[in-house]
Design a protein around this motif. Structure first.
Motif, PDB file in Angstrom:
ATOM      1  N   LEU A   1      -5.474 -29.065   6.217  1.00  0.00           N
ATOM      2  CA  LEU A   1      -4.507 -29.960   5.591  1.00  0.00           C
ATOM      3  C   LEU A   1      -4.651 -29.990   4.072  1.00  0.00           C
ATOM      4  O   LEU A   1      -3.658 -29.896   3.338  1.00  0.00           O
ATOM      5  CB  LEU A   1      -4.647 -31.370   6.172  1.00  0.00           C
ATOM      6  CG  LEU A   1      -3.717 -32.445   5.611  1.00  0.00           C
ATOM      7  CD1 LEU A   1      -2.264 -32.058   5.812  1.00  0.00           C
ATOM      8  CD2 LEU A   1      -4.013 -33.793   6.268  1.00  0.00           C
TER       9      LEU A   1
ATOM     10  N   SER B   1      -3.293 -27.054   2.211  1.00  0.00           N
ATOM     11  CA  SER B   1      -1.849 -26.863   2.307  1.00  0.00           C
ATOM     12  C   SER B   1      -1.100 -27.410   1.099  1.00  0.00           C
ATOM     13  O   SER B   1       0.066 -27.068   0.879  1.00  0.00           O
ATOM     14  CB  SER B   1      -1.320 -27.530   3.578  1.00  0.00           C
ATOM     15  OG  SER B   1      -1.942 -26.987   4.728  1.00  0.00           O
TER      16      SER B   1
ATOM     17  N   LEU C   1       3.978 -32.429   5.381  1.00  0.00           N
ATOM     18  CA  LEU C   1       2.822 -31.835   6.045  1.00  0.00           C
ATOM     19  C   LEU C   1       2.457 -32.663   7.272  1.00  0.00           C
ATOM     20  O   LEU C   1       2.183 -33.854   7.176  1.00  0.00           O
ATOM     21  CB  LEU C   1       1.638 -31.758   5.081  1.00  0.00           C
ATOM     22  CG  LEU C   1       1.862 -30.934   3.811  1.00  0.00           C
ATOM     23  CD1 LEU C   1       0.617 -30.954   2.928  1.00  0.00           C
ATOM     24  CD2 LEU C   1       2.257 -29.495   4.138  1.00  0.00           C
TER      25      LEU C   1
ATOM     26  N   SER D   1      -0.134 -32.865  10.462  1.00  0.00           N
ATOM     27  CA  SER D   1      -1.417 -32.324  10.910  1.00  0.00           C
ATOM     28  C   SER D   1      -1.670 -32.621  12.382  1.00  0.00           C
ATOM     29  O   SER D   1      -1.170 -33.609  12.933  1.00  0.00           O
ATOM     30  CB  SER D   1      -2.562 -32.886  10.068  1.00  0.00           C
ATOM     31  OG  SER D   1      -2.723 -34.265  10.301  1.00  0.00           O
TER      32      SER D   1
END
Length: 331
Positions: free
Chosen positions: A260, A263, A280, A282
Motif C-alpha cells: 500500500l 503505491s 487505493l 487494500s
C-alpha cells in the motif's frame, strides 16, 4: 458424506458479524471430503449495522478469513486441494455456466431455520445435494428462487475501471483474494497488469517461475470464474507502473496491504502525467502460522494478518518448496 474429487459448497455469511462456528464447520467438512477442487458459492449479506464506509474492509477480510479456514483444514489433512470462493450475488452466471459444476455434489448446511440461503435463478434444480450437519444453528440452506439476490445491499463503493497488478506466479489464495476483491470493486472493466518474464530475471528460484502466458491464462480463467459480466484486460508489465501510467480511465487500484505505501508513487506519476489519482483499496494478507495460534484455533493453520510478521503465503515460498522437492528427488 463420501469423499469426492470435486464439490460445490453453498454458504451464506453476514458481513456485519464475525465469521460463525457454523460457517467454519461447514467449510472444514467440505475441505475434508474434497480431494481436488472445491468451489464455494458465497452469498455476501450485511443484515446487521456496521460502521459507515466499512463495507470494503468487511468484504475483503471475510474472503481472507474463509480462505484461511480452508487452508488451515487443508494443511491438517496434508491436502493439495484447490479452493475457489465465488460470490454468487455478483458472478452473473447463467444455467449454461453451471454445466461445468453439474457433475459436482453440492453441499449445503442442514438447518431448520426459516432464514434460508436463496438460490439464484441460474442454480440447477437437479443439482445433487448433500446436507452438512453442524453442531451450531445456522441459516444457510438453499431455497430456490426466480430472482438473483440484489447487489444493492452490498455496502462498498464501486468504480467503472479498476486496476490490479502482480506476478501471479503459481496462483495461490493471496492472488485469489486480490483478484476477487478487484472484480467486486469494478462495475465495467478490470485492468490486470502481469509482470513480464523479463522483469522477473532477478527473482529467487527463477527456474521454477511459470512463463508469462501460463500466468496470464490462470488469471483470466480465475477472473472469469468470479464474474462473467465485466471486461477483463490483461497486459504485461515491464516497469513499476504498468497500465496505471498510461490509462487515464483507471479510477481505483487494488493492492495488498504490504504494498500500500509504495503505491503512492503510482499516483505521483499519474499527477505528473495529468491523470487523476487513483483510489487505493487494500486487502489483508494470509499467513501460515505454525505454533502461533490463529482464528482457526489450530496448531498448524492459516490465519489473516494485517502485517507481515509471519510467513506470508507467497509465490516465492511455493518456488522454494518446489526447489526443495527437486533436491530431495535428486538425491
Amino acid at each position: 458424506m463420501d469423499v469426492a474429487p470435486r464439490h460445490n459448497l453453498l454458504l451464506q455469511t453476514d458481513l456485519g458479524q464475525p465469521v460463525t462456528d457454523a460457517e467454519i464447520q461447514a467449510l472444514r467438512a467440505a475441505v475434508t471430503h474434497t480431494t481436488e477442487e472445491l468451489t464455494v458459492f458465497l452469498s455476501l449479506k450485511k443484515k446487521t449495522d456496521a460502521a459507515e464506509g466499512s463495507g470494503w474492509s468487511l468484504m475483503q477480510h471475510r474472503l481472507a478469513e474463509l480462505y484461511a479456514v480452508s487452508m488451515g483444514q487443508a494443511l491438517r489433512t496434508k491436502s493439495r486441494l484447490s479452493v475457489d470462493i465465488v460470490p454468487m450475488d455478483f458472478c452473473a452466471y447463467t444455467e449454461d455456466d453451471m454445466v461445468a459444476f453439474k457433475e459436482n455434489v453440492t453441499l449445503v448446511v442442514d438447518t431448520k431455520h426459516e432464514d434460508a440461503l436463496v438460490c439464484p435463478s441460474w442454480w440447477p434444480s437437479e443439482m445433487r445435494t448433500v446436507r452438512l450437519a453442524t453442531d451450531i444453528p445456522t441459516s444457510a440452506h438453499c431455497t430456490p428462487s426466480s430472482q438473483i439476490s440484489s447487489r444493492s445491499a452490498i455496502p462498498w463503493t464501486t468504480y467503472p475501471h479498476v486496476a490490479v497488478g502482480g506476478t501471479f506466479d503459481h496462483l495461490h489464495v493471496g492472488h485469489k483474494i486480490l483478484l476477487t476483491a478487484t472484480a467486486l470493486a469494478a462495475t465495467n472493466r478490470v485492468i490486470c497488469g502481469i509482470s513480464s518474464d523479463a522483469l522477473l530475471e532477478k527473482k529467487r528460484y527463477k527456474e521454477y517461475l511459470e512463463p508469462y502466458r501460463k500466468r496470464e491464462l490462470n488469471v483470466l480463467l480465475f477472473l472469469r470464474k468470479i464474474r462473467k459480466d465485466i471486461i477483463v484486460e490483461l497486459a504485461p508489465i515491464s516497469d513499476p507502473y504498468g497500465p496505471t501510467a498510461t490509462d487515464p480511465t483507471i479510477e481505483a487500484l487494488v493492492v495488498s496491504r504490504e504494498t500500500l505505501a509504495g503505491s503512492d508513487a503510482l499516483n505521483v506519476r499519474r499527477r505528473e502525467t495529468g491523470f487523476r489519482p487513483m483510489h487505493l483499496l487494500s486487502v489483508d494478507l494470509i499467513t501460515l502460522a505454525e505454533n502461533a495460534g490463529s482464528s482457526c484455533n489450530d496448531h498448524h493453520s492459516a490465519s489473516v494478518s494485517s502485517d507481515n510478521t509471519l510467513l506470508k503465503i507467497s509465490s516465492t515460498a511455493i518456488r522454494a518448496e518446489l526447489a526443495k522437492q527437486q533436491m530431495q528427488h535428486g538425491r
